[in-house]
Design a protein around this motif. Structure first.
Motif, PDB file in Angstrom:
ATOM      1  N   TYR A  40      43.352 -36.757  74.340  1.00 14.49           N
ATOM      2  CA  TYR A  40      42.096 -36.528  75.064  1.00 14.49           C
ATOM      3  C   TYR A  40      42.313 -36.895  76.530  1.00 14.49           C
ATOM      4  CZ  TYR A  40      39.481 -35.798  70.756  1.00 14.49           C
ATOM      5  OH  TYR A  40      39.024 -35.303  69.570  1.00 14.49           O
TER       6      TYR A  40
ATOM      7  N   ASN B 210      40.764 -38.465  78.839  1.00 12.36           N
ATOM      8  CA  ASN B 210      40.550 -39.835  79.327  1.00 12.36           C
ATOM      9  C   ASN B 210      41.323 -40.887  78.528  1.00 12.36           C
ATOM     10  OD1 ASN B 210      39.108 -39.485  77.023  1.00 12.36           O
ATOM     11  ND2 ASN B 210      37.205 -40.397  77.772  1.00 12.36           N
TER      12      ASN B 210
ATOM     13  N   SER C 167      38.406 -43.750  59.464  1.00 17.28           N
ATOM     14  CA  SER C 167      37.754 -43.348  60.709  1.00 17.28           C
ATOM     15  C   SER C 167      38.695 -43.626  61.881  1.00 17.28           C
ATOM     16  CB  SER C 167      36.455 -44.143  60.852  1.00 17.28           C
ATOM     17  OG  SER C 167      35.808 -43.758  62.022  1.00 17.28           O
TER      18      SER C 167
ATOM     19  N   SER D 144      39.131 -35.359  62.584  1.00 19.92           N
ATOM     20  CA  SER D 144      38.274 -34.405  63.300  1.00 19.92           C
ATOM     21  C   SER D 144      39.043 -33.745  64.437  1.00 19.92           C
ATOM     22  CB  SER D 144      37.057 -35.095  63.893  1.00 19.92           C
ATOM     23  OG  SER D 144      36.297 -35.678  62.879  1.00 19.92           O
TER      24      SER D 144
ATOM     25  N   GLN E 172      29.553 -32.233  58.897  1.00 17.82           N
ATOM     26  CA  GLN E 172      28.840 -33.211  58.079  1.00 17.82           C
ATOM     27  C   GLN E 172      27.324 -33.106  58.242  1.00 17.82           C
ATOM     28  OE1 GLN E 172      30.244 -37.071  59.106  1.00 17.82           O
ATOM     29  NE2 GLN E 172      29.828 -36.865  61.266  1.00 17.82           N
TER      30      GLN E 172
HETATM   31  P1  ADP Z   1      33.806 -39.083  63.134  1.00 18.74           P
HETATM   32  O1  ADP Z   1      34.657 -40.286  62.918  1.00 18.74           O
HETATM   33  O2  ADP Z   1      32.641 -38.992  62.223  1.00 18.74           O
HETATM   34  O3  ADP Z   1      34.595 -37.828  63.236  1.00 18.74           O
HETATM   35  P2  ADP Z   1      33.329 -40.277  65.688  1.00 18.74           P
HETATM   36  O4  ADP Z   1      32.264 -41.292  65.511  1.00 18.74           O
HETATM   37  O5  ADP Z   1      34.764 -40.655  65.772  1.00 18.74           O
HETATM   38  O6  ADP Z   1      33.127 -39.183  64.579  1.00 18.74           O
HETATM   39  O7  ADP Z   1      33.019 -39.414  66.990  1.00 18.74           O
HETATM   40  C1  ADP Z   1      31.750 -38.929  67.273  1.00 18.74           C
HETATM   41  C2  ADP Z   1      31.820 -38.197  68.605  1.00 18.74           C
HETATM   42  O8  ADP Z   1      32.252 -39.083  69.632  1.00 18.74           O
HETATM   43  C3  ADP Z   1      32.819 -37.061  68.592  1.00 18.74           C
HETATM   44  O9  ADP Z   1      32.264 -35.966  69.308  1.00 18.74           O
HETATM   45  C4  ADP Z   1      34.033 -37.587  69.290  1.00 18.74           C
HETATM   46  O10 ADP Z   1      34.736 -36.563  69.966  1.00 18.74           O
HETATM   47  C5  ADP Z   1      33.439 -38.591  70.251  1.00 18.74           C
HETATM   48  N1  ADP Z   1      34.346 -39.723  70.438  1.00 18.74           N
HETATM   49  C6  ADP Z   1      34.926 -40.473  69.487  1.00 18.74           C
HETATM   50  N2  ADP Z   1      35.706 -41.413  69.995  1.00 18.74           N
HETATM   51  C7  ADP Z   1      35.608 -41.281  71.355  1.00 18.74           C
HETATM   52  C8  ADP Z   1      36.192 -41.961  72.461  1.00 18.74           C
HETATM   53  N3  ADP Z   1      37.053 -42.975  72.311  1.00 18.74           N
HETATM   54  N4  ADP Z   1      35.859 -41.544  73.708  1.00 18.74           N
HETATM   55  C9  ADP Z   1      35.022 -40.520  73.881  1.00 18.74           C
HETATM   56  N5  ADP Z   1      34.432 -39.829  72.872  1.00 18.74           N
HETATM   57  C10 ADP Z   1      34.738 -40.204  71.636  1.00 18.74           C
END
Ligand code: ADP
Ligand code: ADP
Length: 210
Positions: free
Chosen positions: A12, A14, A39, A44, A87
């Motif tokens: 990603y 950042n 998790s 995802s 989901q």
């Molecule tokens: P899941 O584990 O249910 O797939 P997450 O809670 O990990 O979902 O992520 C929810 C949303 O937050 C997603 O759109 C994901 O891309 C975003 N996200 C997760 N982790 C980060 C992070 N470290 N920085 C920015 N966005 C994040």
């Protein structure tokens, strides 16, 4: 092999470290594969890379001999022919079941649309609900409609991201068996993401641990 993923890597923008490093996976036509992991393990993210919602930093993705991504090529998500079930169902609340299911079906005539609608609603046993709105349906029914909608355009590959996580334990067991039947009946090649080993065992032909 029907799906070939080679050396996939991704970070990603950042983030400091790579979330996906040299990930590889091969899937036969009609096979249901579960990606199992806690998790944050990247489940995802892998689905987002396959569907084209994120652009990899390296590697290759092929489905049915079509290159979806490599170092010279990136096919846009809407041109990949990949179906997705999330989901949170993500049905459009202001549209009836009928409109939701036909949303992704391209330019076909009225009769063909009706035929597709009847076929997929029959498959998920929801034929009587065409004119209903999502809020009039139970969680399990909404999830069945989400599956019908994903199947309606006849996707080359179906991606399911924790499709049962909003359902209570009893319903979860029932729906996952139904989904397996539907995927097998339609010979759908599928990747199914879950953190729950029981979900994975019940639905998948093969489990990949992340
Ligand atoms: P899941 O584990 O249910 O797939 P997450 O809670 O990990 O979902 O992520 C929810 C949303 O937050 C997603 O759109 C994901 O891309 C975003 N996200 C997760 N982790 C980060 C992070 N470290 N920085 C920015 N966005 C994040
Ligand atoms: P899972 O689906 O297995 O819960 P994710 O693919 O959502 O895992 O996340 C994998 C890793 O990528 C996690 O460390 C998460 O924090 C990070 N991540 C997810 N989305 C983003 C994002 N939009 N920006 C930065 N980091 C993210």
């Amino acid at each position: 092999m029907y799906v070939v993923i080679k050396d996939l890597s991704f970070k990603y923008k950042n983030a400091k470290e790579y979330q996906i490093k040299n990930f590889g996976l091969e899937i036969e036509k009609g096979e249901i594969v579960a990606l199992l992991g806690p998790s944050g393990s990247g489940k995802s993210t892998i689905l987002r890379l396959i569907s084209g919602l994120e652009v990899p930093n390296g590697g290759e993705i092929l489905v049915n001999n079509n290159i979806l991504y490599n170092k010279d090529k990136f096919i846009e998500p809407e041109k990949r022919g990949i179906g997705m079930v999330f989901q949170d169902y993500a049905l459009f609340p202001h549209m009836t079941v009928e409109k939701n299911v036909l949303f992704g079906v391209g330019n076909v005539d009225k009769n063909e649309k009706q035929r597709i609608l009847d076929e997929v609603l029959e498959l998920v046993d929801m034929k009587e609900y065409k004119k209903r709105y999502p809020h009039e349906l139970s969680g399990g029914q909404q999830q069945r409609i989400a599956i019908a909608r994903a199947l309606a355009p006849k996707p080359s590959l179906l991606l399911l991201d924790e499709p049962f996580s909003n359902l209570d334990a009893d319903l979860r067991k029932k729906i996952r068996n139904e989904i397996k039947d539907i995927l097998k009946k339609t010979h759908s090649t599928s990747i199914f993401v879950t953190h729950d080993i029981e979900d994975a065992k019940d639905v998948a032909d093969r489990i990949i641990n992340l």
